[in-house]
Design a protein around this motif. Structure first.
Motif, short mmCIF file in Angstrom:
data_model
loop_
_atom_site.label_atom_id
_atom_site.label_comp_id
_atom_site.label_asym_id
_atom_site.label_seq_id
_atom_site.Cartn_x
_atom_site.Cartn_y
_atom_site.Cartn_z
N ILE A 67 -0.15 4.64 3.00
CA ILE A 67 -0.73 5.14 4.25
C ILE A 67 -0.43 6.63 4.36
N GLU A 86 4.84 3.89 2.09
CA GLU A 86 4.60 2.48 1.82
C GLU A 86 5.95 1.77 1.77
N LYS A 141 0.35 -2.28 7.12
CA LYS A 141 -0.43 -1.79 5.99
C LYS A 141 -1.87 -1.58 6.42
N SER A 142 -2.46 -0.47 6.01
CA SER A 142 -3.87 -0.23 6.26
C SER A 142 -4.40 0.64 5.15
#
Length: 143
Positions: A67, A86, A141-142
């Motif tokens: 990210i 991360e 998380k994306s």
């Protein structure tokens, strides 16, 4: 000539320790501690791809879904330093193929060590504020 951007990763674990690289006596910042990552290799390589490639080359670890934390100016350059983060999967072995070694460091150790690059200390300070504002377990998380 293309603008030389850089991409670095803050890999952190459940205890909020950061995996940092002890650099060897060669290169631009010898005998220092800093974030893993490096420069884009071409005008077509986007920062996300660069950080994934660099971290795999340097550690053997494949990032899952880093990210973007923020972009920072690079001293004496028109390029930008893209900082991603991360959470470590706690399963895959981490190696250190560049530099002397990689090591998990606590927030206190990061503040204490004088050989950590000042720019990286400032970036990590921003990261810890980001975690505090979102809550450690609120980081999701994306893409």
């Amino acid at each position: 000539m293309f603008m030389q951007n850089q991409s670095h990763i803050i890999l952190y674990n459940k205890r909020c320790e950061i995996y940092l690289q002890y650099r060897d006596d060669k290169g631009k910042n010898p005998n220092t501690i800093g974030l893993f990552g490096g420069s884009s290799t071409s005008i077509d390589e986007i920062p996300y791809d660069a950080v994934c490639r660099e971290f795999k080359e340097e550690t053997g670890y494949i990032l899952k879904s880093p990210i973007l934390l923020d972009k920072y100016p690079i001293d004496k350059s028109d390029g930008e330093n893209y900082i991603f983060y991360e959470e470590y999967d706690n399963k895959t072995k981490l190696n250190c193929f560049e530099g002397r070694k990689g090591e998990w460091l606590t927030k206190g150790a990061i503040k204490k060590y004088e050989i950590i690059l000042d720019g990286d200390k400032n970036i990590l300070k921003d990261f810890y504020c980001h975690i505090k504002n979102r809550g450690n377990h609120a980081i999701r998380k994306s893409h």
